[in-house]
Design a protein around this motif. Structure first.
Motif, PDB file in Angstrom:
ATOM      1  N   PHE A  70       0.806  -1.179   0.154  1.00 45.55           N
ATOM      2  CA  PHE A  70       0.036  -0.153  -0.098  1.00 45.55           C
ATOM      3  C   PHE A  70       0.786   1.336  -0.017  1.00 45.55           C
ATOM      4  N   ARG A  74      -5.547  -6.747   3.978  1.00 42.23           N
ATOM      5  CA  ARG A  74      -5.483  -5.934   2.522  1.00 42.23           C
ATOM      6  C   ARG A  74      -6.950  -5.494   2.092  1.00 42.23           C
ATOM      7  N   ILE A 115      -8.081  -1.667   1.477  1.00 35.87           N
ATOM      8  CA  ILE A 115      -8.496  -1.362  -0.016  1.00 35.87           C
ATOM      9  C   ILE A 115      -9.739  -0.666   0.036  1.00 35.87           C
TER      10      ILE A 115
END
Lengths: 296, 240
Positions: free
Chosen positions: B27, B187, B191
Motif C-alpha cells: 500500500f 488487505r 483497500i
C-alpha cells in the motif's frame, strides 16, 4: 497585544500560513479566520492534539501558528512541544496570550509564571517576549523567519507606554547610575515611565530583554557591571529557569563579576488573588517597589 | 535482533508485524506517510524496512546498541521515520496534521498510523480522533493493534474499553475489525474506500508466531534468553 499580533499576522499571511487556536480568540481573531479560510482552524479545547497537528502540518511545509491561553498551551502540551516540535525541529510558532500574571484574578491555573523557563529546556526552542505593543510586528517577523520552534509570550501592554525604541534582543531604555535594572516584557514599559520621573543623577539604567535564550551580553551592560554597579533582574516568572538565572550564567561565562546581584520575581502563592497590578505589587514587581529598591 | 541486543518489547512487535508487512509492501507509495505511534514496535518497523531493501543487515545489527541510529523507539530527524514516537498518544495527532496538510495542499497521499490498544487510554488519542472525524480526514487511516495486553496487565483488567471498536464507531469514522494476522483480511480493509477517516481494528495476538510467547503478558517487556531464543528459532523452522 493580541490585536497587534492579529494585525501583524494579517499583514504577513500568505498561502502557506496556517493558524490553529485552542478555542480562544473570540472577538479578536475573526479577521484572521476570514483571511485564511480553511487554513484557520479552531482545534478545540485540546491543546495536546493541537500541537501534534501543528507538527504534522509543519512537516508538510506550512508556516504554522498556534494560539492559546499561555498557561494551557505550554503546560498542558509540554510533551508535544518537546517531542513533536523540539526533537523534530519543526518551526511551529506557539503564541501564548496572557503571559505572566496577564489573567490576574482568574487565578493560578491561568497564570503563566514558568513558561519560558520550561520551554527553554527544550532543544532549539526560541522565546520572544514583547515589552511594547509596537514590538509585535518585528517579533512576528522574527518568529515567521525562525528555523526553530518558538514561543511568543503575549501580555497586556501597559496603558501608558513610553515611546519605544525599535525592537532588539537587548535594549537600554534609559541610561543611569548605580544600579542596572534588567527586565523582560511589559514591566519594562512601566519601569521606564517611573524612571523618567527620577532625577538623572538618581536614575538606574534600564535594560529590556526581548529574546531568549540570552545571546552575548551587550558591551554597554558589561561596562556598567565593570563599574561595580548592582544588578537587579525583575521578571513576571518564577526564579527557577528565569531571566535572572540566565543573566547570572551569562555574566559568569563572560567573566563579569557583579558587585551585588538582586532579583524580583513572581511566586506561586495560593492564599489571595487579585488583578495583574495587585499580583505584581504583592511580589514586589511593581515600579514603585523597584524604584524604592534602587534609590531608597 | 531483539535477542542479540537483549531488548524486550518483542511481543508487541510480533503482533504488529503482519499488518506492517502488508501495509508497507502493498500500500505505501512515495507520496504516502506512515506514522508508528506505538513506537515500541520500532524493531518490527526496521525489519519491514529491511525487507523493502531500505535498511541493510549491518544497520539492523546495530539495533539498540551504543552509537546506533536505530534506538528501541523511532528516532528523530531520520528520513525513514518522520516522527520520533515512543511516548504513547502522539501519533494520531501527528498523522491527522499530516493528512490535513496534504488536503490543504491538494496533494494525493494517504497517511497511515499504527497505535497500540493500550494507547487508547491516552486522552490525546481521543482528542486526535475527535479532530480527524470532525475534519473528515478521508486520507487518514488509523490502525489499532488490538492484542489485548499492555505493560502490566490485560487491557480489560487495567482500563477496559471493551468494545473499543464500538466506542470509536460512535464518532464519524469508518470502523472495521479484522484478523490482524490474516493478510487477506488486512488487505481488504485497507483497500476499502471511505469518505471519512478509517479506523481498522486489528485483532492480534501478542507474541504471534512463537507459541510460548503468544498472549503472554511477560513478553511485553521481557528480553529473550539464549535457551528461549533457540526454542523460538526451532519453532519457527517447523512453521510451514
Amino acid at each position: 497585544m493580541r490585536e497587534a499580533f492579529r494585525d501583524a499576522l494579517l499583514r504577513r499571511a500568505h498561502e502557506r500560513t496556517v493558524v490553529l487556536t485552542a478555542d480562544v480568540g473570540f472577538d479578536v481573531l475573526e479577521p484572521l479566520a476570514g483571511c485564511l479560510g480553511d487554513r484557520f482552524i479552531n482545534a478545540g479545547v485540546a491543546e495536546q492534539n493541537m500541537i501534534g497537528v501543528a507538527a504534522g502540518l509543519a512537516a508538510r511545509g506550512f508556516e504554522v501558528w498556534v494560539y492559546g491561553i499561555a498557561s494551557f498551551t505550554y503546560a498542558r502540551a509540554f510533551e508535544q512541544l518537546r517531542n513533536d516540535l523540539g526533537f523534530l525541529g519543526h518551526a511551529v510558532r506557539v503564541v501564548g496570550n496572557g503571559g505572566g500574571y496577564g489573567y490576574g484574578v482568574m487565578g493560578p491555573t491561568h497564570h503563566a509564571l514558568d513558561d519560558y523557563g520550561t520551554l527553554l529546556a527544550i532543544p532549539d526552542f526560541a522565546v520572544y517576549v514583547p515589552a511594547f505593543a509596537s514590538d509585535i510586528d518585528a517579533l512576528v517577523a522574527r518568529a515567521a523567519a525562525s528555523a526553530v520552534p518558538c514561543y511568543l509570550r503575549l501580555a497586556r501592554a501597559e496603558a501608558d507606554e513610553p515611546t519605544a525604541p525599535p525592537f532588539a534582543a537587548w535594549r537600554r531604555l534609559c541610561a543611569g547610575v548605580e544600579t542596572s535594572v534588567i527586565t523582560i516584557g511589559p514591566l519594562a514599559a512601566s519601569y521606564a515611565r517611573a524612571f523618567e520621573r527620577l532625577a538623572p543623577e538618581r536614575r538606574p539604567s534600564l535594560w529590556s530583554v526581548g529574546e531568549l535564550p540570552l545571546g552575548t551580553l551587550p558591551p554597554e551592560l558589561l561596562a556598567e557591571i565593570a563599574q561595580g554597579r548592582s544588578v537587579l533582574v525583575a521578571e513576571e516568572h518564577v526564579a527557577q529557569g528565569g531571566l535572572a538565572m540566565q543573566v547570572a550564567y551569562a555574566c559568569a561565562r563572560a567573566g563579569a563579576n557583579i558587585a551585588r546581584f538582586e532579583t524580583a520575581h513572581a511566586r506561586h502563592r495560593f492564599d489571595r488573588y487579585g488583578s495583574q497590578a495587585w499580583l505584581r505589587a504583592r511580589d514586589g514587581l511593581d515600579a514603585a517597589r523597584i524604584v524604592e529598591r534602587c534609590v531608597g | 535482533m531483539h535477542f542479540e541486543s537483549g531488548v524486550g518489547h518483542i511481543g508487541g512487535n510480533l503482533s504488529a508485524l503482519d499488518a506492517l508487512l502488508v501495509l508497507h509492501h502493498e500500500f505505501l507509495r512515495p507520496h504516502d506517510l506512515f506514522v508508528l505511534s506505538k513506537g515500541h514496535a520500532a524493531g518490527a518497523l526496521y525489519v519491514v524496512q529491511w525487507t523493502l531493501g531500505i535498511r541493510s543487515d549491518d544497520e539492523l545489527a546495530t539495533f539498540h546498541r551504543d552509537d546506533t541510529a536505530l534506538p528501541a523507539h523511532p528516532p528523530a530527524r531520520a528520513p525513514q521515520t518522520p516522527f520520533a514516537s515512543g511516548s504513547l498518544g502522539h501519533g494520531c495527532s501527528l498523522a491527522a496534521g499530516s493528512a490535513l496538510g496534504l488536503r490543504l495542499r491538494r496533494e494525493p497521499g494517504q497517511v497511515y498510523v499504527l497505535t497500540s490498544d493500550g494507547e487508547w487510554e491516552e486522552g490525546s488519542t481521543w482528542e486526535a480522533l475527535i479532530f480527524a472525524a470532525h475534519h473528515r480526514l478521508a486520507n487518514l487511516t488509523i490502525l489499532i493493534d488490538r492484542n489485548g495486553l499492555q505493560g502490566f496487565g490485560t487491557t480489560a483488567s487495567v482500563a477496559s474499553l471493551d468494545s473499543l471498536a464500538e466506542k470509536i464507531a460512535g464518532f464519524d469514522v469508518e470502523v472495521r475489525v479484522v484478523d490482524g494476522h490474516d493478510p487477506r483480511a488486512i488487505r481488504t480493509a485497507l483497500i476499502a474506500p471511505s469518505e471519512r477517516p478509517r479506523v481498522i481494528v486489528l485483532e492480534t495476538v501478542k507474541g504471534h508466531g512463537i507459541a510460548f510467547m503468544e498472549d503472554r503478558l511477560e513478553w511485553h517487556y521481557r528480553p529473550l534468553t539464549r535457551e528461549l531464543y533457540e526454542l523460538a528459532l526451532e519453532a519457527l523452522e517447523k512453521t510451514p
